[in-house]
Each structure stands twice: as structure tokens, then as C-alpha cells.
Write an enzyme that holds these catalytic residues in place. Structure first.
Site, PDB file in Angstrom:
ATOM      1  N   HIS A  75     -15.362  -7.370  -1.982  1.00  0.00           N
ATOM      2  CA  HIS A  75     -15.988  -6.051  -2.059  1.00  0.00           C
ATOM      3  C   HIS A  75     -16.833  -5.863  -3.308  1.00  0.00           C
ATOM      4  O   HIS A  75     -18.044  -5.672  -3.238  1.00  0.00           O
ATOM      5  CB  HIS A  75     -14.904  -4.972  -1.990  1.00  0.00           C
ATOM      6  CG  HIS A  75     -15.411  -3.573  -1.956  1.00  0.00           C
ATOM      7  ND1 HIS A  75     -15.708  -2.866  -3.090  1.00  0.00           N
ATOM      8  CD2 HIS A  75     -15.699  -2.755  -0.917  1.00  0.00           C
ATOM      9  CE1 HIS A  75     -16.150  -1.665  -2.762  1.00  0.00           C
ATOM     10  NE2 HIS A  75     -16.155  -1.572  -1.446  1.00  0.00           N
TER      11      HIS A  75
ATOM     12  N   GLU B 209      -5.299  -2.630  -1.798  1.00  0.00           N
ATOM     13  CA  GLU B 209      -6.691  -2.245  -1.562  1.00  0.00           C
ATOM     14  C   GLU B 209      -7.530  -2.221  -2.851  1.00  0.00           C
ATOM     15  O   GLU B 209      -8.014  -1.180  -3.281  1.00  0.00           O
ATOM     16  CB  GLU B 209      -6.767  -0.892  -0.856  1.00  0.00           C
ATOM     17  CG  GLU B 209      -6.110  -0.886   0.512  1.00  0.00           C
ATOM     18  CD  GLU B 209      -6.278   0.430   1.242  1.00  0.00           C
ATOM     19  OE1 GLU B 209      -7.197   1.199   0.903  1.00  0.00           O
ATOM     20  OE2 GLU B 209      -5.469   0.698   2.155  1.00  0.00           O
TER      21      GLU B 209
ATOM     22  N   HIS C  44     -10.651  -2.296  -5.124  1.00  0.00           N
ATOM     23  CA  HIS C  44     -12.070  -1.979  -4.919  1.00  0.00           C
ATOM     24  C   HIS C  44     -12.862  -2.386  -6.151  1.00  0.00           C
ATOM     25  O   HIS C  44     -13.154  -3.547  -6.362  1.00  0.00           O
ATOM     26  CB  HIS C  44     -12.239  -0.506  -4.561  1.00  0.00           C
ATOM     27  CG  HIS C  44     -11.930  -0.211  -3.135  1.00  0.00           C
ATOM     28  ND1 HIS C  44     -12.784  -0.504  -2.116  1.00  0.00           N
ATOM     29  CD2 HIS C  44     -10.839   0.353  -2.549  1.00  0.00           C
ATOM     30  CE1 HIS C  44     -12.255  -0.146  -0.955  1.00  0.00           C
ATOM     31  NE2 HIS C  44     -11.064   0.376  -1.202  1.00  0.00           N
TER      32      HIS C  44
ATOM     33  N   GLU D 111      -6.796   1.302  -4.618  1.00  0.00           N
ATOM     34  CA  GLU D 111      -6.876   2.585  -3.939  1.00  0.00           C
ATOM     35  C   GLU D 111      -5.509   3.185  -3.661  1.00  0.00           C
ATOM     36  O   GLU D 111      -5.383   4.372  -3.386  1.00  0.00           O
ATOM     37  CB  GLU D 111      -7.665   2.452  -2.637  1.00  0.00           C
ATOM     38  CG  GLU D 111      -8.165   3.805  -2.136  1.00  0.00           C
ATOM     39  CD  GLU D 111      -9.161   3.702  -1.007  1.00  0.00           C
ATOM     40  OE1 GLU D 111      -9.459   4.751  -0.414  1.00  0.00           O
ATOM     41  OE2 GLU D 111      -9.627   2.592  -0.721  1.00  0.00           O
TER      42      GLU D 111
END
Length: 297
Positions: free
Chosen positions: A231, A271, A273, A288
Site C-alpha cells: 500500500h 491493517e 497503511h 488501522e
């Protein structure tokens, strides 16, 4: 084979899981600054673990990416409010509205000209905002290309990913644009960062990390898990890139020669990011699920 050991990973709570830490950047005050995308707040994380939170004027504004500005403040995009935000290291905030509804600004970076540059994927534009709040926008040649993350390149231009256009874009400070298509369709590029020599980028949908020279030559490096969804990227030094694997709960490192290493975070579903080099020289990523993770290097 990629390295899989974990070199000193530590998780630091930042908020509850519903607030959603998303973007992260090192500030001029020796702390990490994070966006809380679902909480409508900006957080400051000291290296001692102390957290301060600053609510924004619009609670549903969805703060996304954050970056240090040339004025000693932190600047961030507000995807749900069509605005650019500024927060001083003392916590004073200002919001600057964009001229078009539905712009949904996302990426932001300090440019080589003393201004901030940002992407407006909902409006197919790249924007420039001075530290005094004056906004200029430049349309892109490909409608629906969805400009995502933007970075200042080593050539004095701005480079950005075109998530739906399957390309990397370059814009000079006068608004002149060049588009470099990626070799394979459907790569879904998101993060991009300069290592001082070239630009690194993450291909979210293809499970690859790419590198593009300032003359447009592209290399792509497949990751061991094609479904890991890389990401965000950050270049800690020339010839190397660190990245987050959103779907697999890892942070990875790759060199210009293609050598990779992957490091497990404490939870696979964390998660990760945004990613940044911290004031302490370690890698920090926003999780997250409510924390930041520190990865020694």
C-alpha cells in the site's frame, strides 16, 4: 528466498480501533503525526509513547495522508471535506476548502517550490497550495485515472501514482504533465516515494513493488505473496524501499537489486497503511486497528 525474521517490532497504542490510524509522518518536533481517518482527528505520538489528539472542525472530514510542510507545520488531506488541513506542532488547526465539490483529496507532499502539492482523485487534478492557503489546480490528461499518492522527485518535479490509470505521472511545477504507463494492466499503484535517485511505488492489486527512473524506465519486483496488497512506501536510503502489506499484516523491505525481506507485525489483521522513517531512524507504520508499529532497522 526472502528473509522472514522480525527485527524488533513494537506496537504502540494510539487510539481505539474505530478511529482508524491511517497516514503517518515524522514532524519537525521529534514526534510522529497520524491521521485518524474514521475519528476525524489528528494524533501526535511522542517517542515515549505519549499521545495527544486534536479534533478537527468537521468530524466526518476523513483525514487521509499527512506530511511535514516547509513552514514547520503538518499538512494533511481531508477526503470527506474537500479540503486541505494544516496543524501546528502546538495543535492549532486551519482548513482550506478546495474549489470543487467531490475532489476527495488524498496524497500530499512538500514540493521543491516552497508549496504543498496534493492529489484530487475525484476531480482528476493535481493541486498546489501555498503555506498562505492559495490554491491552484492542474487538470490531468486522462479522465478517471484517480491520482493517489504524490511525492517530490529528485528531478525537481512531482511524481504521482494513477491508481485507475495504471500509470505513474510526472508534473513539473508549471503544470506540464507526462504519463508513464505500467507494463502490466490492473496493477493499481498507490504509494510512491523518492530515494533521491529514483521513485519507488507500490502496486496494490498486482502484489509488486516498482521503481521508475526520472527518464521513465520502469522495473517491477514481484513480492512472495501476490495477494499481500502493498500500500504505502517510504525510501529510507538510496537504492532501497520499505512498504506496508495491508492484507498480510507485514512490513517489507526491497533493494534496487530485487532482494526482499518481510517482517511480521504482531497481528496479521492489523491493517498497516501509512509508513514513515521516524525521528529515531526506525520505520513506523500506522495500523488501522488502533496503533502504530515501530520496526527497527
Amino acid at each position: 528466498m526472502p528473509e522472514t525474521t522480525t527485527p524488533g517490532v513494537r506496537e504502540v497504542p494510539v487510539s481505539d480501533g474505530k478511529a482508524g490510524p491511517y497516514g503517518i509522518a515524522a514532524g519537525p518536533d521529534g514526534a510522529l503525526w497520524l491521521t485518524l481517518v474514521h475519528g476525524g482527528r489528528i494524533a501526535r505520538l511522542g517517542l515515549d509513547g505519549a499521545v495527544a489528539e486534536y479534533p478537527l472542525e468537521l468530524p466526518d472530514s476523513r483525514p487521509m495522508v499527512i506530511a511535514p510542510g516547509p513552514d514547520g507545520a503538518m499538512w494533511f488531506t481531508l477526503g470527506g471535506a474537500d479540503a486541505i488541513g494544516r496543524i501546528s506542532v502546538d495543535g492549532e488547526t486551519s482548513l482550506f476548502r478546495l474549489p470543487r465539490a467531490g475532489s476527495a483529496p488524498y496524497g500530499i507532499t512538500a514540493g521543491p517550490d516552497g508549496a504543498l502539492w496534493f492529489t484530487a482523485p475525484g476531480a482528476d487534478r493535481i493541486g498546489r497550495i501555498t503555506t498562505g492557503g492559495e490554491i491552484t489546480e492542474y487538470p490531468l490528461p486522462s479522465p478517471g485515472a484517480f491520482p493517489a499518492v504524490i511525492a517530490a522527485g529528485p528531478d525537481g518535479a512531482l511524481w504521482f501514482t494513477l491508481n485507475q490509470g495504471n500509470a505513474i505521472g510526472r508534473m513539473d511545477t508549471g503544470g506540464g504533465t507526462t504519463v508513464h504507463p505500467l507494463p502490466e494492466p490492473g496493477a493499481g499503484p498507490v504509494g510512491i516515494a523518492s530515494d533521491g535517485e529514483a521513485l519507488w511505488f507500490a502496486e496494490l492489486l498486482a502484489g509488486r513493488i516498482g521503481r521508475i527512473s526520472v527518464d521513465g524506465a520502469i522495473e517491477e519486483f514481484p513480492l512472495p505473496d501476490p495477494g499481500c496488497r502493498p500500500h504505502a512506501v517510504v525510501a529510507a536510503a538510496a537504492g532501497e524501499c520499505w512498504f506496508t502489506e495491508w492484507a498480510s499484516g507485514r512490513v517489507g523491505r526491497i533493494t534496487a537489486g530485487g532482494g526482499t525481506a518481510e517482517y511480521d507485525l504482531p497481528a496479521r489483521d492489523s491493517e498497516p497503511h501509512g509508513i514513515a522513517v521516524g525521528p529515531d531512524g526506525a520505520l513506523w507504520t500506522a495500523l488501522e486497528t488502533g496503533a502504530a508499529a515501530r520496526v527497527a532497522r
